[in-house]
Scaffold this active site. Structure first.
Site, PDB file in Angstrom:
ATOM      1  N   GLY A  25      -0.827  -3.531  -5.062  1.00 23.65           N
ATOM      2  CA  GLY A  25      -0.183  -4.396  -6.046  1.00 23.65           C
ATOM      3  C   GLY A  25      -0.726  -4.203  -7.442  1.00 23.65           C
ATOM      4  CB  SER A  27       3.153  -2.401 -10.638  1.00 18.97           C
ATOM      5  OG  SER A  27       3.416  -3.724 -10.221  1.00 18.97           O
ATOM      6  CG  ASP A  74       8.060  -3.325   2.216  1.00 25.84           C
ATOM      7  OD1 ASP A  74       7.241  -4.219   1.893  1.00 25.84           O
ATOM      8  OD2 ASP A  74       9.124  -3.569   2.828  1.00 25.84           O
ATOM      9  CG  ASN A 101      -3.984  -7.702  -6.778  1.00 20.46           C
ATOM     10  OD1 ASN A 101      -4.399  -8.796  -7.136  1.00 20.46           O
ATOM     11  ND2 ASN A 101      -2.913  -7.126  -7.344  1.00 20.46           N
ATOM     12  CB  SER A 158      -5.357 -18.325  -4.081  1.00 18.63           C
ATOM     13  OG  SER A 158      -4.889 -19.364  -4.928  1.00 18.63           O
ATOM     14  CE1 TYR A 171      -0.330 -16.156  -3.847  1.00 15.67           C
ATOM     15  CE2 TYR A 171      -1.506 -18.181  -4.403  1.00 15.67           C
ATOM     16  CZ  TYR A 171      -1.348 -16.808  -4.528  1.00 15.67           C
ATOM     17  OH  TYR A 171      -2.217 -16.096  -5.310  1.00 15.67           O
ATOM     18  CE  LYS A 175      -3.107 -14.469  -2.299  1.00 17.86           C
ATOM     19  NZ  LYS A 175      -3.508 -13.043  -2.390  1.00 17.86           N
TER      20      LYS A 175
END
Length: 266
Positions: A25, A27, A74, A101, A158, A171, A175
């Site tokens: 991740g 980008s 993916d 990440n 997180s 989420y 996490k």
């Protein structure tokens, strides 16, 4: 400390650059900052992206040094995760550090979300945030074991895993699972000199959340911390780089809070 243990401690802190680092991740946002931080230290980085190839190329072009590679795939697909690792290993010649990440974070408060959407959102979060992390960790750790060189895995968790995420419950839950996975692997992989740790960031500024930092909502978010601000991606990235360093072996198994005292665990 015995002479043998002193020698081992010294070796564990010896510089191992350039290392071969896979950042999932990467980008944009935190992933880009992490890739840049490793590259600035002389490491070679495999920049992974799922759906933003142009932004990933921008990350690749921003990295100091040479020998970096771009890797698409993916992570929700187990075969896709395997292909990502294969491509990274081919491009770098191996992997010494994995930074998990990549994640999705889709708003879905229960009172406003229909059941079909709820199921789909949960399945997507589990597939990417938890299983993608688990699959990459397995694939890379097996490579590290075969290389017999040890290594590091750092998971990006997180603050929401501890305080709850009412608008993003999947989420927060995934996490929390990532934190637990990291601690399990820290125990499992220590005999192979593989350290595993996690960071648990609070709110930090990225392109994705920039609109939320405007106006009254932004003021409220900044007020969560007694410092009166949110973190930068670079601050989180520096902690990730440290946890991946030889000096951080004894931090294996930790979950490092990075939230500016906005949430204090007991």
């Amino acid at each position: 400390m015995t002479e043998a243990n002193e020698s081992r401690a010294d070796e564990s802190r010896a510089p191992a650059s350039p290392r071969r680092v896979l950042v999932s991740g990467a980008s944009r946002g935190l992933g880009r900052a992490v890739a840049q931080a490793f590259a600035a230290g002389g490491d070679r980085v495999a920049v992974h992206y799922g759906s933003r190839p142009e932004e990933a190329r921008q990350t690749l072009g921003s990295l100091a040094g040479s020998g970096h590679v771009l890797v698409g795939g993916d992570l929700a697909d187990p075969a896709g995760a395997a292909a990502v690792v294969d491509t990274a290993v081919e491009g770098l010649g191996g992997v010494d550090v994995l930074v998990n990440n990549a994640a999705v974070n889709i708003r879905h408060p229960l009172p406003e979300t229909g059941y079909d959407e709820w199921v789909a959102v949960w399945q997507r979060h589990v597939a990417v945030n938890l299983l993608g992390t688990a699959h990459l960790s397995h694939l890379v750790a097996r490579r590290m074991i075969d290389q017999q060189t040890g290594g590091r895995i750092v998971n990006v968790g997180s603050r929401g895993a501890f305080r709850g995420e009412p608008d993003h419950p999947a989420y927060g839950a995934t996490k929390a699972a990532v934190h637990a996975l990291g601690q399990s692997l820290a125990v499992s992989l220590a005999p192979y000199d593989i350290g595993v740790a996690s960071v648990a960031p609070g709110f930090f500024a990225t392109e994705r959340v920039a609109p939320r930092l405007e106006g009254a909502e932004g003021d409220a978010i900044r007020a969560q911390s007694p410092f009166g601000r949110v973190a930068t991606p670079q601050e989180i990235a520096e902690a990730v780089v440290w946890l991946a360093s030889p000096a951080a072996e004894w931090a294996s198994g930790t979950i490092l809070d990075l939230n500016g005292a906005s949430y204090l665990r007991t």
